[in-house]
Design an enzyme around this catalytic site. Structure first.
Site, short mmCIF file in Angstrom:
data_model
loop_
_atom_site.label_atom_id
_atom_site.label_comp_id
_atom_site.label_asym_id
_atom_site.label_seq_id
_atom_site.Cartn_x
_atom_site.Cartn_y
_atom_site.Cartn_z
N VAL A 175 -17.67 3.67 -3.40
CA VAL A 175 -18.21 2.34 -3.11
C VAL A 175 -19.58 2.45 -2.43
O VAL A 175 -20.54 1.79 -2.83
CB VAL A 175 -17.25 1.53 -2.20
N GLY A 204 -20.91 6.60 4.87
CA GLY A 204 -20.02 6.94 3.76
C GLY A 204 -20.64 6.61 2.42
O GLY A 204 -20.85 5.44 2.10
N TYR A 240 -21.96 4.66 -2.32
CA TYR A 240 -23.16 5.06 -3.08
C TYR A 240 -23.63 3.94 -4.00
O TYR A 240 -24.82 3.65 -4.12
CB TYR A 240 -22.94 6.37 -3.87
N LYS A 242 0.86 -1.17 0.00
CA LYS A 242 0.00 0.00 0.00
C LYS A 242 0.90 1.22 0.00
O LYS A 242 2.06 1.14 0.40
CB LYS A 242 -0.85 -0.01 1.28
P1 NAD Z 1 -14.43 7.60 -1.09
O1 NAD Z 1 -13.39 8.53 -0.61
O2 NAD Z 1 -14.97 7.72 -2.48
O3 NAD Z 1 -15.68 7.59 -0.10
C1 NAD Z 1 -15.58 7.75 1.27
C2 NAD Z 1 -16.82 8.52 1.71
O4 NAD Z 1 -16.84 8.59 3.13
C3 NAD Z 1 -16.84 9.95 1.20
O5 NAD Z 1 -18.10 10.24 0.62
C4 NAD Z 1 -16.59 10.78 2.45
O6 NAD Z 1 -17.20 12.07 2.40
C5 NAD Z 1 -17.22 9.90 3.51
N1 NAD Z 1 -16.76 10.18 4.86
C6 NAD Z 1 -15.56 10.62 5.29
N2 NAD Z 1 -15.55 10.77 6.63
C7 NAD Z 1 -16.79 10.40 7.05
C8 NAD Z 1 -17.39 10.31 8.33
N3 NAD Z 1 -16.74 10.66 9.44
N4 NAD Z 1 -18.66 9.86 8.41
C9 NAD Z 1 -19.35 9.51 7.29
N5 NAD Z 1 -18.82 9.60 6.04
C10 NAD Z 1 -17.56 10.03 5.93
O7 NAD Z 1 -13.80 6.14 -0.86
P2 NAD Z 1 -14.30 4.77 -1.49
O8 NAD Z 1 -13.45 4.44 -2.66
O9 NAD Z 1 -15.78 4.77 -1.61
O10 NAD Z 1 -13.87 3.76 -0.33
C11 NAD Z 1 -14.61 3.69 0.88
C12 NAD Z 1 -13.89 2.76 1.85
O11 NAD Z 1 -13.77 1.47 1.26
C13 NAD Z 1 -12.45 3.20 2.21
O12 NAD Z 1 -12.17 2.79 3.54
C14 NAD Z 1 -11.61 2.40 1.25
O13 NAD Z 1 -10.30 2.18 1.74
C15 NAD Z 1 -12.38 1.09 1.19
N6 NAD Z 1 -12.16 0.34 -0.04
C16 NAD Z 1 -12.40 0.89 -1.24
C17 NAD Z 1 -12.19 0.15 -2.39
C18 NAD Z 1 -12.48 0.71 -3.77
O14 NAD Z 1 -12.52 -0.06 -4.73
N7 NAD Z 1 -12.70 2.00 -3.89
C19 NAD Z 1 -11.71 -1.17 -2.30
C20 NAD Z 1 -11.50 -1.71 -1.03
C21 NAD Z 1 -11.73 -0.94 0.10
#
Ligand code: NAD
Length: 357
Positions: free
Chosen positions: A189, A185, A191, A80
Site C-alpha cells: 500500500v 512503510g 509504495y 480476521k
Molecule cells: P506490507 O507488508 O506490504 O507493507 C508493510 C511495510 O512496512 C513493509 O515494507 C515493511 O518492511 C514495512 N515496515 C515494517 N516494520 C516497519 C517499521 N518499524 N518502520 C517502517 N516500516 C516498517 O503491508 P501492506 O499490505 O502494504 O499494508 C500496510 C498496512 O496497511 C498494514 O498495517 C495493513 O494491515 C494495512 N492495510 C492494508 C490493506 C491492503 O489492502 N493491503 C488494507 C487495509 C489495511
C-alpha cells in the site's frame, strides 16, 4: 489465558484456535460480528512472540473489520485471522491448504483475504480447497480488462482520497502540491500511495526496514529517506503510517510535527485515549478503518462476482465524503474522530428491532 475476560474481547461471536501438526499451521480465526453479513477480513502471517500477542492482535483487527465494513456500507461482518510464524521462513503451500480446510469447515461464516505476510499467490492456494476466500481471483472487469486480485492498489487509492479530504478540511487546500508527507512503510500500500502523492506534487520523506524499498523511493520518487525512529520528528504536513499498528502513541505524538495523520495501517492508535490526545492537540486524524477501507470494498465486489471498476471506484470515493462528515462532526461536537467513528459504527451494528407480529 482467559478469552471472555480479555480486554479486547468485545463480544466476539466466535474465536477458533486451529492447528495442523502435519504442516505446522498454528492460527487463530476471530469473527467479531455478522449482523450485516458474513465476516470478511485478511489473514495476517506474523512471527508473534507468543499466543497472547497473536490473540490480542486478531481480536483488535477483527473488531476493526466490523467497524470498517459498517462505515463503508458493505453487506459484510467483521473477522480476521492470524497465522503464527515467520512468513519468509515458515510459510508453505501445505499450510495454506490446511488453513483453507479450516475455513471450509466454518461454512462461509468467515471469508479470508490477504494481509501483511500473505499474498495473492497464497490465497490462490487457499482457493484450491475452499470458496470462502477473496482477493485472489483475477477480475474480469465489465470493460473487458483483467485486474489482479490484490486489494492494495484500492486501499492506496482510498488513502490518497482520505489525505485529500484531510488537506481540504485542515489546510483549506484543494491540491497537494509542495506539501510534505512522511510515509512509514513502503510495502504494497505505502509504495503505491507514495507514487500517487508524488504524482500530485507532494514531497516525500520515507522510512522502512526494507532498504530496497527505500532506495527505490529515493530513485524513482525523489523521496528523502530517514531512519525508522526519525520519521516522527521530521518537519512535515502529513504523517502517513503504512506499516504497523500503535505507532501513534504518547511518545511519538510528542515528536510529531504534522497537522494531519492519515495512512493505511490498521490500529494506528495505541489506545483510545491517544485518539483523544490527538484531538486535544488539534491534529486532524483520519480514523484508520475509515481511510483504509478501499481494499475491503474491492474484495467485497470480487466476492459478489459483479466487479465493475467504475462502481468499485465510486464506492471507494465515498471514503472522501465519510471522512469529511467525520471531520465536521468532530469539530462541531468537540469529539475525537476516533471515538466518533467507533460510535457511528456501533450504531450501524445494532440489531434491527424485532417487529411485533
Ligand atoms: P506490507 O507488508 O506490504 O507493507 C508493510 C511495510 O512496512 C513493509 O515494507 C515493511 O518492511 C514495512 N515496515 C515494517 N516494520 C516497519 C517499521 N518499524 N518502520 C517502517 N516500516 C516498517 O503491508 P501492506 O499490505 O502494504 O499494508 C500496510 C498496512 O496497511 C498494514 O498495517 C495493513 O494491515 C494495512 N492495510 C492494508 C490493506 C491492503 O489492502 N493491503 C488494507 C487495509 C489495511
Amino acid at each position: 489465558m482467559s478469552l471472555f475476560d480479555h480486554v479486547e474481547f468485545d463480544q466476539h461471536e466466535h474465536v477458533s484456535y486451529v492447528c495442523d501438526p502435519d504442516s505446522g499451521l498454528r492460527a487463530i480465526i476471530a469473527i467479531h460480528n455478522t449482523q450485516l453479513g458474513p465476516a470478511m477480513g485478511g489473514t495476517r502471517y506474523y512471527p508473534y512472540l507468543n499466543d497472547a500477542d497473536a490473540l490480542t492482535d486478531v481480536l483488535r483487527l477483527s473488531r476493526g473489520m466490523s467497524y470498517k465494513s459498517a462505515l463503508a456500507r458493505l453487506p459484510l461482518g467483521g473477522g480476521k485471522s492470524v497465522i503464527i510464524g515467520d512468513p519468509k521462513m515458515q510459510k508453505t503451500p501445505a499450510q495454506m491448504r490446511a488453513f483453507g480446510r479450516f475455513l471450509e469447515r466454518l461454512g462461509g461464516l468467515y471469508i479470508a483475504a490477504e494481509d501483511s505476510g500473505t499474498s495473492v499467490a497464497d490465497m490462490k492456494i487457499v482457493r484450491e480447497v475452499t470458496t470462502h476466500v477473496s482477493g485472489c481471483d483475477d477480475k474480469q472487469t465489465l470493460e473487458g480488462h483483467t485486474k489482479s486480485g490484490d486489494p492494495s492498489p484500492a486501499t492506496a487509492y482510498g488513502c490518497f482520497l482520505g489525505i485529500q479530504a484531510a488537506v481540504e478540511y485542515r489546510l483549506k487546500r484543494d491540491d497537494l502540491n509542495g506539501l510534505i508527507v512522511g510515509i512509514q512503510g513502503l510495502g504494497n500500500v505505502g509504495y503505491r500511495l507514495a507514487e500517487m502523492l508524488a504524482e500530485a506534487g507532494a514531497h516525500l520523506i520515507v522510512t522502512d526496514i526494507n532498504a530496497e524499498a527505500v532506495h527505490r523511493a529515493e530513485r524513482e520518487l525523489d523521496a528523502k529517506a530517514v531512519g525508522l525512529d526519525d520519521i516522527y520528528s521530521q518537519p512535515m504536513d502529513i504523517f502517513a503510517p503504512c506499516a504497523l499498528g500503535a505507532t501513534v502513541n504518547p511518545h511519538t505524538l510528542e515528536q510529531l510535527q504534522a497537522s494531519i495523520i492519515a495512512g493505511s495501517a490498521n490500529n494506528q492508535l495505541d489506545t483510545a485515549e491517544t485518539g483523544r490526545r490527538v484531538h486535544a492537540k488539534g491534529l486532524c486524524y483520519a480514523p484508520d478503518y475509515v481511510i483504509n477501507a478501499g481494499g475491503i470494498i474491492d474484495v467485497c465486489y470480487e466476492k459478489q462476482g459483479n466487479y465493475d471498476t467504475d462502481i468499485v471506484n465510486q464506492h471507494i470515493e465515498g471514503i472522501y465524503d465519510t471522512l469529511m462528515a467525520l471531520f465536521e462532526r468532530s469539530e462541531r461536537d468537540n469529539m475525537a474522530t476516533s471515538d466518533l467513528a467507533d460510535t457511528m459504527a456501533r450504531e450501524r451494528l445494532q440489531p434491527a428491532p424485532v417487529q411485533p407480529t
